[in-house]
Design a protein around this motif. Structure first.
Motif, PDB file in Angstrom:
ATOM      1  N   THR A 140      -4.802   0.114   2.022  1.00  0.00           N
ATOM      2  CA  THR A 140      -4.237   0.711   1.030  1.00  0.00           C
ATOM      3  C   THR A 140      -4.513   0.145  -0.304  1.00  0.00           C
ATOM      4  O   THR A 140      -5.137   0.950  -1.139  1.00  0.00           O
ATOM      5  CB  THR A 140      -2.692   0.672   0.975  1.00  0.00           C
ATOM      6  OG1 THR A 140      -2.296   1.325   2.177  1.00  0.00           O
ATOM      7  CG2 THR A 140      -2.046   1.299   0.006  1.00  0.00           C
ATOM      8  N   SER A 143      -8.385   1.045  -0.817  1.00  0.00           N
ATOM      9  CA  SER A 143      -8.260   2.516  -1.331  1.00  0.00           C
ATOM     10  C   SER A 143      -8.089   2.619  -2.625  1.00  0.00           C
ATOM     11  O   SER A 143      -8.773   3.394  -3.306  1.00  0.00           O
ATOM     12  CB  SER A 143      -7.551   3.438  -0.571  1.00  0.00           C
ATOM     13  OG  SER A 143      -7.741   3.330   0.781  1.00  0.00           O
ATOM     14  N   ALA A 181     -11.398   3.600  -5.055  1.00  0.00           N
ATOM     15  CA  ALA A 181     -11.337   5.076  -5.016  1.00  0.00           C
ATOM     16  C   ALA A 181     -11.720   5.472  -6.368  1.00  0.00           C
ATOM     17  O   ALA A 181     -11.433   4.759  -7.354  1.00  0.00           O
ATOM     18  CB  ALA A 181      -9.983   5.732  -4.742  1.00  0.00           C
ATOM     19  N   LEU A 203      -9.147   9.052  -9.056  1.00  0.00           N
ATOM     20  CA  LEU A 203      -7.825   9.352  -8.410  1.00  0.00           C
ATOM     21  C   LEU A 203      -6.991  10.196  -9.728  1.00  0.00           C
ATOM     22  O   LEU A 203      -7.199   9.906 -10.720  1.00  0.00           O
ATOM     23  CB  LEU A 203      -7.231   8.096  -8.235  1.00  0.00           C
ATOM     24  CG  LEU A 203      -7.631   7.141  -6.887  1.00  0.00           C
ATOM     25  CD1 LEU A 203      -6.689   6.138  -6.942  1.00  0.00           C
ATOM     26  CD2 LEU A 203      -7.278   8.069  -5.640  1.00  0.00           C
ATOM     27  N   THR A 204      -6.295  11.356  -9.036  1.00  0.00           N
ATOM     28  CA  THR A 204      -5.380  11.789 -10.068  1.00  0.00           C
ATOM     29  C   THR A 204      -4.214  10.864 -10.035  1.00  0.00           C
ATOM     30  O   THR A 204      -3.744   9.918  -9.350  1.00  0.00           O
ATOM     31  CB  THR A 204      -5.042  13.064  -9.217  1.00  0.00           C
ATOM     32  OG1 THR A 204      -4.393  12.857  -8.051  1.00  0.00           O
ATOM     33  CG2 THR A 204      -6.085  13.924  -9.009  1.00  0.00           C
ATOM     34  N   GLU A 205      -3.483  11.034 -11.073  1.00  0.00           N
ATOM     35  CA  GLU A 205      -2.177  10.385 -11.188  1.00  0.00           C
ATOM     36  C   GLU A 205      -1.283  10.217  -9.976  1.00  0.00           C
ATOM     37  O   GLU A 205      -0.660   9.499  -9.641  1.00  0.00           O
ATOM     38  CB  GLU A 205      -1.351  10.664 -12.422  1.00  0.00           C
ATOM     39  CG  GLU A 205      -0.242   9.701 -13.057  1.00  0.00           C
ATOM     40  CD  GLU A 205       0.389  10.221 -13.949  1.00  0.00           C
ATOM     41  OE1 GLU A 205       1.742   9.828 -14.280  1.00  0.00           O
ATOM     42  OE2 GLU A 205       0.063  11.047 -14.785  1.00  0.00           O
ATOM     43  N   ARG A 206      -1.143  11.682  -9.677  1.00  0.00           N
ATOM     44  CA  ARG A 206      -0.419  11.909  -8.164  1.00  0.00           C
ATOM     45  C   ARG A 206      -0.872  10.996  -7.174  1.00  0.00           C
ATOM     46  O   ARG A 206      -0.281  10.502  -6.354  1.00  0.00           O
ATOM     47  CB  ARG A 206      -0.222  13.205  -7.967  1.00  0.00           C
ATOM     48  CG  ARG A 206       0.662  13.550  -6.889  1.00  0.00           C
ATOM     49  CD  ARG A 206       0.655  15.179  -6.702  1.00  0.00           C
ATOM     50  NE  ARG A 206       1.542  15.514  -5.668  1.00  0.00           N
ATOM     51  CZ  ARG A 206       1.795  16.557  -5.430  1.00  0.00           C
ATOM     52  NH1 ARG A 206       1.394  17.980  -6.065  1.00  0.00           N
ATOM     53  NH2 ARG A 206       2.832  16.942  -4.595  1.00  0.00           N
ATOM     54  N   GLN A 207      -2.281  10.811  -6.866  1.00  0.00           N
ATOM     55  CA  GLN A 207      -2.639  10.182  -5.603  1.00  0.00           C
ATOM     56  C   GLN A 207      -2.398   8.604  -6.052  1.00  0.00           C
ATOM     57  O   GLN A 207      -2.022   8.014  -5.014  1.00  0.00           O
ATOM     58  CB  GLN A 207      -4.024  10.536  -5.630  1.00  0.00           C
ATOM     59  CG  GLN A 207      -4.602  11.944  -5.124  1.00  0.00           C
ATOM     60  CD  GLN A 207      -6.315  12.106  -5.505  1.00  0.00           C
ATOM     61  OE1 GLN A 207      -6.765  11.637  -6.453  1.00  0.00           O
ATOM     62  NE2 GLN A 207      -6.559  12.977  -4.286  1.00  0.00           N
ATOM     63  N   ALA A 208      -2.647   8.147  -7.341  1.00  0.00           N
ATOM     64  CA  ALA A 208      -2.464   6.938  -7.504  1.00  0.00           C
ATOM     65  C   ALA A 208      -1.243   6.327  -7.205  1.00  0.00           C
ATOM     66  O   ALA A 208      -0.918   5.263  -6.753  1.00  0.00           O
ATOM     67  CB  ALA A 208      -3.002   6.468  -8.764  1.00  0.00           C
ATOM     68  N   ASP A 209      -0.327   7.329  -7.920  1.00  0.00           N
ATOM     69  CA  ASP A 209       1.388   7.046  -7.602  1.00  0.00           C
ATOM     70  C   ASP A 209       1.638   6.976  -5.815  1.00  0.00           C
ATOM     71  O   ASP A 209       2.434   6.116  -5.443  1.00  0.00           O
ATOM     72  CB  ASP A 209       2.118   8.043  -8.019  1.00  0.00           C
ATOM     73  CG  ASP A 209       2.223   7.832  -9.633  1.00  0.00           C
ATOM     74  OD1 ASP A 209       1.728   6.899 -10.130  1.00  0.00           O
ATOM     75  OD2 ASP A 209       2.668   8.839 -10.423  1.00  0.00           O
ATOM     76  N   ALA A 210       0.927   7.858  -5.122  1.00  0.00           N
ATOM     77  CA  ALA A 210       1.453   8.020  -3.841  1.00  0.00           C
ATOM     78  C   ALA A 210       0.550   6.641  -3.112  1.00  0.00           C
ATOM     79  O   ALA A 210       1.440   6.035  -2.150  1.00  0.00           O
ATOM     80  CB  ALA A 210       0.488   9.035  -3.018  1.00  0.00           C
ATOM     81  N   ILE A 211      -0.443   6.029  -3.598  1.00  0.00           N
ATOM     82  CA  ILE A 211      -1.032   4.791  -3.049  1.00  0.00           C
ATOM     83  C   ILE A 211      -0.134   3.742  -3.410  1.00  0.00           C
ATOM     84  O   ILE A 211       0.335   2.865  -2.578  1.00  0.00           O
ATOM     85  CB  ILE A 211      -2.448   4.525  -3.441  1.00  0.00           C
ATOM     86  CG1 ILE A 211      -3.368   5.862  -2.737  1.00  0.00           C
ATOM     87  CG2 ILE A 211      -2.892   3.340  -3.172  1.00  0.00           C
ATOM     88  CD1 ILE A 211      -4.747   5.764  -3.298  1.00  0.00           C
TER      89      ILE A 211
END
Length: 65
Positions: free
Chosen positions: A24, A27, A31, A34-42
């Motif tokens: 994680t 990644s 990465a 990354l979109t903000e949503r992807q970064a937040d999910a990670i």
């Protein structure tokens, strides 16, 4: 469940979670775009893994007393 069996199971789970934590983190830092949503999910997953690792380490410490 015997104490040694619980220690073995928790140790295996701890190893698995630490590997997932490293993946994680890798990644997140490697990465690109990354979109903000992807970064937040990670980051959410990283936090969840950290809490789980901490709980298992605490339980293992209790069992080893």
């Amino acid at each position: 469940m015997e104490k040694k069996d619980e220690i073995l199971i928790l140790s295996q789970k701890l190893t698995e979670l630490k590997l997932r934590q490293r993946i994680t983190e890798w990644s997140f830092y490697n990465a690109q775009k990354l979109t903000e949503r992807q970064a937040d999910a990670i980051l959410d997953e990283k936090g969840r893994l950290e809490r789980a690792i901490e709980a298992i380490e605490k339980r293992l410490e209790e069992l080893n007393r």
